[in-house]
Design a protein around this motif. Structure first.
Motif, PDB file in Angstrom:
ATOM      1  N   GLU A   1      35.520  47.396  41.199  1.00 46.82           N
ATOM      2  CA  GLU A   1      35.712  45.957  40.987  1.00 46.82           C
ATOM      3  C   GLU A   1      35.589  45.566  39.517  1.00 46.82           C
ATOM      4  O   GLU A   1      35.761  44.405  39.167  1.00 46.82           O
ATOM      5  CB  GLU A   1      34.672  45.159  41.795  1.00 46.82           C
ATOM      6  CG  GLU A   1      34.816  45.315  43.300  1.00 46.82           C
ATOM      7  CD  GLU A   1      33.569  44.798  44.025  1.00 46.82           C
ATOM      8  OE1 GLU A   1      33.112  43.691  43.716  1.00 46.82           O
ATOM      9  OE2 GLU A   1      33.058  45.537  44.892  1.00 46.82           O
TER      10      GLU A   1
ATOM     11  N   SER B   1      36.408  45.574  35.319  1.00 49.60           N
ATOM     12  CA  SER B   1      37.541  45.712  34.412  1.00 49.60           C
ATOM     13  C   SER B   1      37.428  47.062  33.694  1.00 49.60           C
ATOM     14  O   SER B   1      36.371  47.691  33.698  1.00 49.60           O
ATOM     15  CB  SER B   1      37.540  44.585  33.387  1.00 49.60           C
ATOM     16  OG  SER B   1      36.484  44.779  32.473  1.00 49.60           O
TER      17      SER B   1
ATOM     18  N   GLU C   1      34.614  47.009  31.251  1.00 49.11           N
ATOM     19  CA  GLU C   1      33.292  47.107  31.863  1.00 49.11           C
ATOM     20  C   GLU C   1      33.003  48.539  32.311  1.00 49.11           C
ATOM     21  O   GLU C   1      31.888  49.037  32.163  1.00 49.11           O
ATOM     22  CB  GLU C   1      33.197  46.144  33.056  1.00 49.11           C
ATOM     23  CG  GLU C   1      33.105  44.695  32.625  1.00 49.11           C
ATOM     24  CD  GLU C   1      33.267  43.722  33.791  1.00 49.11           C
ATOM     25  OE1 GLU C   1      32.684  42.643  33.734  1.00 49.11           O
ATOM     26  OE2 GLU C   1      33.982  44.047  34.768  1.00 49.11           O
TER      27      GLU C   1
ATOM     28  N   GLY D   1      41.387  38.680  28.042  1.00 50.26           N
ATOM     29  CA  GLY D   1      41.058  37.666  29.041  1.00 50.26           C
ATOM     30  C   GLY D   1      41.841  36.366  28.869  1.00 50.26           C
ATOM     31  O   GLY D   1      41.668  35.430  29.635  1.00 50.26           O
TER      32      GLY D   1
ATOM     33  N   THR E   1      48.147  39.951  29.932  1.00 52.03           N
ATOM     34  CA  THR E   1      48.563  40.936  30.930  1.00 52.03           C
ATOM     35  C   THR E   1      48.967  40.243  32.230  1.00 52.03           C
ATOM     36  O   THR E   1      49.970  40.606  32.847  1.00 52.03           O
ATOM     37  CB  THR E   1      47.423  41.946  31.159  1.00 52.03           C
ATOM     38  OG1 THR E   1      47.263  42.697  29.961  1.00 52.03           O
ATOM     39  CG2 THR E   1      47.742  42.892  32.309  1.00 52.03           C
ATOM     40  N   GLU E   2      48.216  39.192  32.600  1.00 47.75           N
ATOM     41  CA  GLU E   2      48.557  38.435  33.807  1.00 47.75           C
ATOM     42  C   GLU E   2      49.965  37.864  33.705  1.00 47.75           C
ATOM     43  O   GLU E   2      50.728  37.878  34.669  1.00 47.75           O
ATOM     44  CB  GLU E   2      47.562  37.285  34.031  1.00 47.75           C
ATOM     45  CG  GLU E   2      46.242  37.714  34.631  1.00 47.75           C
ATOM     46  CD  GLU E   2      45.277  38.307  33.613  1.00 47.75           C
ATOM     47  OE1 GLU E   2      44.122  38.477  33.954  1.00 47.75           O
ATOM     48  OE2 GLU E   2      45.686  38.596  32.446  1.00 47.75           O
TER      49      GLU E   2
ATOM     50  N   ASP F   1      47.378  50.477  30.909  1.00 52.51           N
ATOM     51  CA  ASP F   1      46.519  51.474  31.532  1.00 52.51           C
ATOM     52  C   ASP F   1      47.350  52.642  32.064  1.00 52.51           C
ATOM     53  O   ASP F   1      47.987  52.537  33.089  1.00 52.51           O
ATOM     54  CB  ASP F   1      45.752  50.799  32.675  1.00 52.51           C
ATOM     55  CG  ASP F   1      44.807  51.755  33.376  1.00 52.51           C
ATOM     56  OD1 ASP F   1      44.856  52.969  33.075  1.00 52.51           O
ATOM     57  OD2 ASP F   1      44.039  51.291  34.219  1.00 52.51           O
TER      58      ASP F   1
END
Ligand SMILES: Nc1ncnc2c1ncn2[C@@H]1O[C@H](COP(=O)(O)OP(=O)(O)OP(=O)(O)O)[C@@H](O)[C@H]1O
Ligand SMILES: [Mg+2]
Length: 497
Positions: free
Chosen positions: A143, A145, A148, A292, A296-297, A339
């Protein structure tokens, strides 16, 4: 300077007769940050695998704390006080953060074969706090990123008393503030006498932490310097073996053609709010913003990987309905994600087949692959992108990290899409190869392709874009022409001040 902690002398390593390391040396002292530099495929990760017992050298000696280093099994390195954060993540996605940090060493109640979950989470919370991370230790790693996950990898090495910490491209996926935190941690560790081997292709950050540097080129030892006695330009020259006079190729003569893409009022459930912009044939459109911000979204929404709640996409003047990536591709959109693991590289098959698998429709007739054509195209991109491989039949899993990234690029470049979105195109790619990627972008634009480039590297945005969109908090906060843009302006709009 601290006493010698680790010394590698005359290291040789080859794979099936192909030499990867020759006559390599490395000297690491306590309490120093030592950068290991070299192009993609130079042998950096391989050398680190030797120091951590993952692979064995063919000849040469490693001494650690004055003794020959003998590692029978990679698990033993913890006992020796060696920690490594790999370039490719190694966490178990279905376990929690705390379970990953303490895997194999769970505290308490071990006698009865039962692990105190509470103790585990408390201990993990302490380490996460030390890294100023707001991550719940009970969360599953899947879950998190990418950034993280990277920090959890580092937390894992901090959970035992590490005397030598190896960081193989630790900042590739981190945000600015996470990099600051990591550098604070590095400073603290250094003060405690921990030695750090640091591998990164981001030259700008080296001066903030590095004490000494070793350069490798083509698997060979080139030099060792005190960082203050040399310059980044000299180091680059040693890495690539020639002088790199410019970081960007000269802009060829092209001009903006007709409108190819129009994004109208796009919003998503998560983040994007009323995004509208246009892109043109023969244009490099840069998209800047902090991590953020929704870059990418946005790419995923246009490509069909995420659902839009409102909004329309128009291509070549026609409204289109794109609900899946397959439909995005059918409408001539390509999306090279940030990625590479998720981008469907198949590690156990070779370069040619990786490139062909996603281009099967183009390189086959009636179910037969046009083998000669496939070989020709693969070889073209191996040369063009300088993919360091024995030949096109080499397994992708055996390529260095940066060279895997180049295979992802090749996969998309040979599709010939009309609109190509690059998400962090040069992440993990060495300075010399970045130049080749930029040249390829120009080649695409000259052929009428619309190039959209998402990048966190401001010099890259400024050096390559014809026009720049800046995003913050899911919105577009500026649309700047190349002439109007500078570092300060972009940062200002990226912070949405
Ligand atoms: N198991 C293997 N079999 C064959 N070749 C390998 C294997 N592992 C690594 N190599 C080769 O060794 C060379 C050095 O790879 P390495 O991963 O050490 O490079 P690197 O300096 O870390 O590069 P990058 O900056 O791209 O991560 C590469 O050419 C790679 O293809
Ligand atoms: Mg590597």
């Amino acid at each position: 300077m601290g006493e010698m902690l680790l010394e590698a002398v005359d290291i040789y390593k080859s794979y099936s007769g192909v030499s990867v390391l020759r006559n390599v040396q490395l000297h690491i002292r306590r309490g120093e940050v030592h950068a290991l530099m070299g192009e993609n495929g130079a042998g950096k990760s391989t050398l680190m695998k030797i120091l951590t017992g993952v692979v064995k050298q063919d000849s040469g000696q490693v001494r650690y704390k004055g003794q020959p280093l003998r590692i029978q099994h990679p698990k033993e390195i913890q006992r020796l006080g060696i920690g490594i954060v790999y370039q490719e993540f190694n966490l178990l996605p279905d376990l929690t953060v705390a379970q990953n940090i303490f895997i194999g060493r769970e505290p308490g109640a071990r006698l009865r074969g039962f692990i105190s979950e509470r103790q585990l989470n408390e201990d993990a919370a302490k380490i996460l706090q030390q890294l100023k991370l707001k991550i719940n230790p009970r969360m599953k790693v899947s879950e998190l990123s990418v950034a993280e996950q990277q920090m959890v990898e580092i937390a894992k090495t901090l959970s035992y008393n590490c005397e030598l910490l190896i960081l193989d491209e630790p900042t590739a996926a981190l945000t600015e503030s996470e990099i600051d935190t990591l550098f604070d941690v590095i400073h603290d560790l250094k003060a405690q006498g921990v030695a750090i081997i640091y591998i990164s292709h981001r030259m700008n950050e080296l001066k903030r932490i590095v004490d000494r540097v070793t350069v490798l080129r083509d698997g060979q030892y080139i030099s060792e310097h005190l960082f203050q006695d040399t310059t980044v330009d000299k180091l680059i020259q040693e890495m690539v073996g020639r002088e790199l006079t410019s970081k960007f190729p000269g802009k060829p003569d092209y001009s903006r053609g007709k409108k190819t893409l129009e994004v109208k009022n796009v919003s998503t459930k998560q983040l994007l709010r009323n995004i509208s912009f246009e892109a043109y044939e023969g244009e490099i459109l840069g998209i800047a913003g902090l991590m953020g911000a929704g870059r990418t979204e946005l790419a995923r929404a246009i490509f069909g990987a995420d659902r839009m709640v409102t909004g329309e996409i128009w291509i070549q003047g026609k409204k289109v309905a794109i609900q899946t990536p397959a439909e995005g591709i059918r409408h001539g959109i390509g999306y090279i994600t940030e990625d590479r693991k998720k981008d469907g590289l198949m590690l156990s098959i070779n370069i040619k087949d990786n490139i062909m698998i996603s281009n099967y429709d183009k390189y086959s007739t009636a179910g037969w692959v046009k083998e000669n054509e496939a070989k020709r195209v693969t070889d073209h991109y191996i040369t063009r992108l300088g993919i360091k491989a024995v030949n096109r039949n080499q397994e992708v899993g055996n390529l260095s990290g940066g060279n895997q990234q180049k295979v992802v690029l090749a996969k998309w470049l040979c599709r010939h899409t009309n609109i190509l979105i690059f998400d962090e195109p040069t992440r993990g790619i060495d300075v010399g190869a970045k130049y080749e990627v930029y040249e390829l972008m120009y080649e695409l634009v000259l052929n009428g392709v619309t190039v959209i480039m998402i990048s966190s590297e401001l010099p890259e945005i400024l050096g390559m874009s014809d026009r720049i969109l800046v995003m913050a908090e899911g919105r577009i906060t500026a649309d700047l022409s190349a002439e109007d843009a500078d570092q300060e302006k972009i940062t200002h709009y990226a912070m949405n001040q």
